[in-house]
Design a protein around this motif. Structure first.
Motif, PDB file in Angstrom:
ATOM      1  N   LYS A   1      31.253  28.073  37.132  1.00 31.43           N
ATOM      2  CA  LYS A   1      30.378  28.610  36.569  1.00 31.43           C
ATOM      3  C   LYS A   1      30.759  30.046  35.782  1.00 31.43           C
ATOM      4  O   LYS A   1      30.571  30.427  34.641  1.00 31.43           O
ATOM      5  N   LYS A   2      31.864  30.558  36.369  1.00 33.56           N
ATOM      6  CA  LYS A   2      32.349  31.925  35.671  1.00 33.56           C
ATOM      7  C   LYS A   2      33.833  32.096  36.112  1.00 33.56           C
ATOM      8  O   LYS A   2      34.106  32.305  37.289  1.00 33.56           O
ATOM      9  N   ALA A   3      34.574  32.513  34.965  1.00 39.75           N
ATOM     10  CA  ALA A   3      35.959  32.868  35.334  1.00 39.75           C
ATOM     11  C   ALA A   3      35.954  34.308  35.833  1.00 39.75           C
ATOM     12  O   ALA A   3      35.136  35.278  35.534  1.00 39.75           O
ATOM     13  N   ILE A   4      37.177  34.790  36.246  1.00 41.31           N
ATOM     14  CA  ILE A   4      37.205  36.028  36.849  1.00 41.31           C
ATOM     15  C   ILE A   4      37.249  37.005  35.470  1.00 41.31           C
ATOM     16  O   ILE A   4      38.165  36.734  34.588  1.00 41.31           O
ATOM     17  N   ASP A   5      36.537  38.144  35.482  1.00 39.79           N
ATOM     18  CA  ASP A   5      36.438  38.810  34.293  1.00 39.79           C
ATOM     19  C   ASP A   5      37.954  39.610  34.034  1.00 39.79           C
ATOM     20  O   ASP A   5      38.138  40.624  34.643  1.00 39.79           O
ATOM     21  N   GLN A   6      38.655  39.119  33.076  1.00 38.41           N
ATOM     22  CA  GLN A   6      40.088  39.718  33.144  1.00 38.41           C
ATOM     23  C   GLN A   6      39.932  41.149  32.434  1.00 38.41           C
ATOM     24  O   GLN A   6      40.784  41.949  32.568  1.00 38.41           O
ATOM     25  N   THR A   7      38.688  41.413  31.815  1.00 33.96           N
ATOM     26  CA  THR A   7      38.677  42.670  31.181  1.00 33.96           C
ATOM     27  C   THR A   7      38.617  43.660  32.409  1.00 33.96           C
ATOM     28  O   THR A   7      39.134  44.736  32.155  1.00 33.96           O
ATOM     29  N   LYS A   8      38.053  43.439  33.316  1.00 37.23           N
ATOM     30  CA  LYS A   8      38.049  44.180  34.417  1.00 37.23           C
ATOM     31  C   LYS A   8      39.298  44.757  35.124  1.00 37.23           C
ATOM     32  O   LYS A   8      39.800  45.929  35.331  1.00 37.23           O
ATOM     33  N   ILE A   9      40.132  43.494  35.218  1.00 37.00           N
ATOM     34  CA  ILE A   9      41.329  43.611  35.778  1.00 37.00           C
ATOM     35  C   ILE A   9      42.150  44.471  34.785  1.00 37.00           C
ATOM     36  O   ILE A   9      43.077  45.457  35.224  1.00 37.00           O
ATOM     37  N   GLU A  10      42.072  44.189  33.618  1.00 39.65           N
ATOM     38  CA  GLU A  10      42.857  45.060  32.374  1.00 39.65           C
ATOM     39  C   GLU A  10      42.676  46.403  32.470  1.00 39.65           C
ATOM     40  O   GLU A  10      43.427  47.323  32.434  1.00 39.65           O
ATOM     41  N   ASN A  11      41.223  46.604  32.571  1.00 39.16           N
ATOM     42  CA  ASN A  11      40.686  47.986  32.484  1.00 39.16           C
ATOM     43  C   ASN A  11      41.521  49.107  33.804  1.00 39.16           C
ATOM     44  O   ASN A  11      41.810  49.998  33.743  1.00 39.16           O
ATOM     45  N   ARG A  12      41.436  48.264  35.017  1.00 44.09           N
ATOM     46  CA  ARG A  12      42.011  48.767  36.162  1.00 44.09           C
ATOM     47  C   ARG A  12      43.345  48.989  35.884  1.00 44.09           C
ATOM     48  O   ARG A  12      43.982  49.977  36.539  1.00 44.09           O
ATOM     49  N   ASP A  13      44.104  47.836  35.372  1.00 41.74           N
ATOM     50  CA  ASP A  13      45.773  48.316  35.092  1.00 41.74           C
ATOM     51  C   ASP A  13      45.874  49.385  34.084  1.00 41.74           C
ATOM     52  O   ASP A  13      47.100  49.950  34.225  1.00 41.74           O
ATOM     53  N   LYS A  14      44.968  49.563  33.360  1.00 43.82           N
ATOM     54  CA  LYS A  14      45.356  50.774  32.423  1.00 43.82           C
ATOM     55  C   LYS A  14      45.290  52.189  33.012  1.00 43.82           C
ATOM     56  O   LYS A  14      45.971  52.993  32.609  1.00 43.82           O
ATOM     57  N   ILE A  15      44.615  52.230  34.025  1.00 42.97           N
ATOM     58  CA  ILE A  15      44.238  53.547  34.483  1.00 42.97           C
ATOM     59  C   ILE A  15      44.786  53.709  35.940  1.00 42.97           C
ATOM     60  O   ILE A  15      44.523  54.777  36.738  1.00 42.97           O
ATOM     61  N   SER A  16      45.317  52.626  36.466  1.00 37.42           N
ATOM     62  CA  SER A  16      45.879  52.727  38.103  1.00 37.42           C
ATOM     63  C   SER A  16      47.157  51.805  38.223  1.00 37.42           C
ATOM     64  O   SER A  16      47.238  50.845  37.298  1.00 37.42           O
ATOM     65  N   HIS A  17      47.757  51.905  39.374  1.00 38.83           N
ATOM     66  CA  HIS A  17      48.776  51.079  39.777  1.00 38.83           C
ATOM     67  C   HIS A  17      48.341  50.480  41.189  1.00 38.83           C
ATOM     68  O   HIS A  17      48.092  51.034  42.293  1.00 38.83           O
ATOM     69  N   PHE A  18      47.951  49.230  41.160  1.00 37.41           N
ATOM     70  CA  PHE A  18      47.761  48.468  42.327  1.00 37.41           C
ATOM     71  C   PHE A  18      48.777  47.540  42.706  1.00 37.41           C
ATOM     72  O   PHE A  18      49.211  46.710  42.099  1.00 37.41           O
TER      73      PHE A  18
END
Length: 488
Positions: free
Chosen positions: A176-193
Motif C-alpha cells: 500500500k505504501k512505501a517508507i516515506d524517504q522524505t522523513k528519513i532524509e529530513n532526519r539525516d539532515k539534522i541528526s546522526h543516527f
C-alpha cells in the motif's frame, strides 16, 4: 493451543507437548504421542496440504527410534506410503511406547514472517534486544515496501500502511505504501543516527489504529522510542540501550536503559508527528530541541513533562514572530506575576488583621479606663450609665467594622480572581491558550492551581480572624454586662 497447530496435532492423535519455540524464521514444537488418530493418513495429509504454496517448509518427525520424516514438499503418494510404513510397524491395539515422539518444524524465508502462536512469538520478542528487533522488522520491508505477515493463530486481521497481519487462508494484500524517504532524509539532515543503515523503518511503521491485539503495547513502544531517535541530534541503539543527545536551550546526554514510560512515549510520538508532518520542519525541530531539555529532569527522558508539545507550539508561534527567547521570558514574567498575586493575597488578610488589632486595642483601652475610673468613684450613676452606653456603641461599631472588613476582603478576592483572568487575556496573542493555562494552573508541584490556593488561604485566614473577632465582641459584651450589674 492455537488454530492451525491444534488442527495439525489432532490429525496425528492424542499428544503431550514438551517444548515450543517461535522466532522470525522458524516455529518448532516437540512432544510425545500417546495415541494415534484412527484416520491419520487422510487427516494429516489435509493438514499438511494447508501449508502448500504458502512459502513455508513444514517438516514432521514421527515415531520412536525408527521414526519417519514427512514434509509438505512430498507428493501425496509418498506421504501416504510413509505413514502406512509406520502403521505397519506398530501394534495399534497396544499402547504406544513412551519414546514415540513428534517433532514439528516450520520454516520460511527471512524476508517473510509467519506467526503460528501469538503467545510464543510475543515471548520471543521479549527475549531479543531492541536493536535486534528493529533490524528484524526492517528486514521484513523488502525494497521499502509494506509486508504481509500471515497469522496461523486465532485473531482478527490488523494492518497499517507498512505491516498487514492477515489470516493464512486469505490472499495477501497489495503493497500500500512505501517508507516515506522524505522523513528519513529530513532526519539525516539534522541528526546522526548510528544505526541508520540497518534500521530503515520510521515511527509510523509501528503505529496501528487499534490497541486491542497481542502486539499493540510492543509496537507502541517501538514507535515511541524511534520517535525519540528522530527528535535527537545524535542517537544510537546498542542492544537494549538507547543513547541520545539533544542540543537546545541546554544539552542533554541521556541513556534509556529501561522501558519508556507510556505517557512520555505518547508525548514523543505527538512531537514527532508535529515536527515531521507539515510546516517548517527545521524550525519545528529546533523549537522542540530548545523546549525538551527544560521539561525533563536529570537528563532522564522518562521525566519528560506532559504538555511539552504545547510549550513547543507556543514557542513556534513566537519563533514565527522572530522572537525565539520571548517564550521563556514571558513564562518567567507570568511566574513573577503569580508570585505578586500571592503577596497581594497575604496583604488582604494582613489588612483585616490590622483592623482587628486596632479594634481590640480600642476595647482594651476603653474598658481598662472605665474599670479604673469606677474603682475611684462607685457612687456616680451618671458616669456609670454613660460608660454602659459608650460600651454598647463601641460593640455595635466593632460589629459594623467586622462586616465592613469582610466586605472588603470579598471585594479583594474578586479583584484577585480577575487579575488571573487579566494575565491570560494579556498574553493570549503571544502564547497558545492551552499553554497559558498550563503555566498558570500548574506552576507549582501541588495539585491545586495558584488561584485556588490563594483563595483557600484567604478564606482560611478570614475564618480564623472572624471567629476571633466575634469571640472578642462576645467577651466584651459579657464584661459590659458585668459593669452594668456592678460586678466589677
Amino acid at each position: 493451543m492455537n488454530s492451525f497447530v491444534k488442527h495439525l496435532l489432532s490429525a496425528i492423535g492424542a499428544t503431550e507437548i514438551i517444548s515450543v519455540s517461535h522466532n522470525f524464521r522458524v516455529y518448532k514444537i516437540e512432544g510425545r504421542v500417546t495415541s494415534l488418530n484412527n484416520n491419520i493418513i487422510n487427516d494429516l495429509y489435509q493438514a499438511i496440504f494447508l501449508t502448500c504454496e504458502k512459502g513455508i517448509i513444514l517438516e514432521i518427525e514421527l515415531g520412536d527410534s525408527d521414526s519417519i520424516r514427512l514434509s509438505n514438499q512430498m507428493p501425496k503418494e509418498k506421504l501416504e506410503s510413509k505413514i502406512l510404513e509406520l502403521l505397519e510397524e506398530l501394534d495399534l491395539e497396544a499402547l504406544l511406547p513412551l519414546d514415540f515422539i513428534f517433532n514439528i518444524a516450520i520454516k520460511w524465508e527471512e524476508s517473510n514472517l509467519n506467526i503460528f502462536s501469538w503467545k510464543e512469538f510475543c515471548h520471543h520478542l521479549n527475549t531479543i534486544s531492541r536493536e535486534e528487533a528493529y533490524k528484524k522488522w526492517s528486514n521484513l520491508i523488502a525494497n521499502n515496501l509494506s509486508s504481509n505477515i500471515y497469522v496461523w493463530d486465532e485473531g482478527n486481521n490488523i494492518e497499517n500502511d507498512f505491516f498487514s497481519f492477515i489470516h493464512y487462508s486469505q490472499i495477501g494484500l497489495d503493497n500500500k505504501k512505501a517508507i516515506d524517504q522524505t522523513k528519513i532524509e529530513n532526519r539525516d539532515k539534522i541528526s546522526h543516527f548510528v544505526n541508520a543503515c540497518d534500521i530503515i523503518v520510521v515511527p509510523d511503521s509501528f503505529n496501528f489504529a487499534s490497541n486491542d491485539w497481542p502486539l499493540a503495547a510492543y509496537f507502541n513502544n517501538l514507535r515511541n522510542i524511534l520517535s525519540l531517535v528522530f527528535l535527537s541530534d545524535y542517537s544510537r541503539i546498542i542492544d537494549d540501550k538507547v543513547a541520545y543527545c539533544i542540543k537546545g536551550y541546554k544539552t542533554v546526554n541521556g541513556k534509556l536503559n529501561e522501558q519508556l514510560n507510556t505517557d512520555v512515549g505518547n508525548e514523543l510520538w505527538s512531537m514527532y508527528k508535529w515536527a515531521y508532518e507539515g510546516g517548517s520542519f527545521i524550525d519545528k525541530i529546533g523549537i522542540l530541541r530548545n523546549v525538551i531539555p527544560i521539561h525533563i529532569h536529570q537528563e532522564d527522558i522518562n521525566t519528560l513533562e506532559s504538555g511539552t508539545l504545547l510549550s513547543a507550539q507556543s514557542g513556534y508561534d513566537l519563533y514565527l514572530k522572530d522572537n525565539v527567547k520571548q517564550y521563556i521570558e514571558i513564562k518567567n514574567k507570568i511566574s513573577d506575576m503569580l508570585l505578586s498575586q500571592s503577596e497581594k493575597a497575604g496583604q488582604i488578610t494582613k489588612d483585616m488583621f490590622n483592623i482587628l488589632k486596632t479594634n481590640l486595642w480600642t476595647f482594651m483601652t476603653f474598658f481598662t479606663t472605665t474599670i479604673v475610673a469606677k474603682s475611684f468613684d462607685k457612687s456616680n450613676n451618671d458616669y456609670h450609665n454613660t460608660v454602659i452606653f459608650a460600651g454598647i456603641c463601641l460593640i455595635f461599631l466593632s460589629a459594623f467594622f467586622l462586616r465592613f472588613a469582610l466586605s472588603e476582603v470579598n471585594d479583594e478576592k474578586e479583584k484577585l480572581s480577575k487579575r488571573y483572568l487579566e494575565i491570560e487575556y494579556r498574553y493570549k496573542d503571544l502564547l497558545n491558550n492551552q499553554d497559558i493555562k498550563k503555566i498558570i494552573d500548574f506552576s507549582s508541584p501541588e495539585d491545586s492551581t495558584p488561584k485556588e490556593r490563594e483563595i483557600e488561604y484567604i478564606d482560611r485566614k478570614v475564618q480564623k480572624y472572624k471567629s476571633l473577632w466575634i469571640a472578642c465582641i462576645v467577651l466584651l459584651s459579657i464584661i459590659l454586662i458585668c459593669i452594668g450589674f456592678d460586678i466589677f
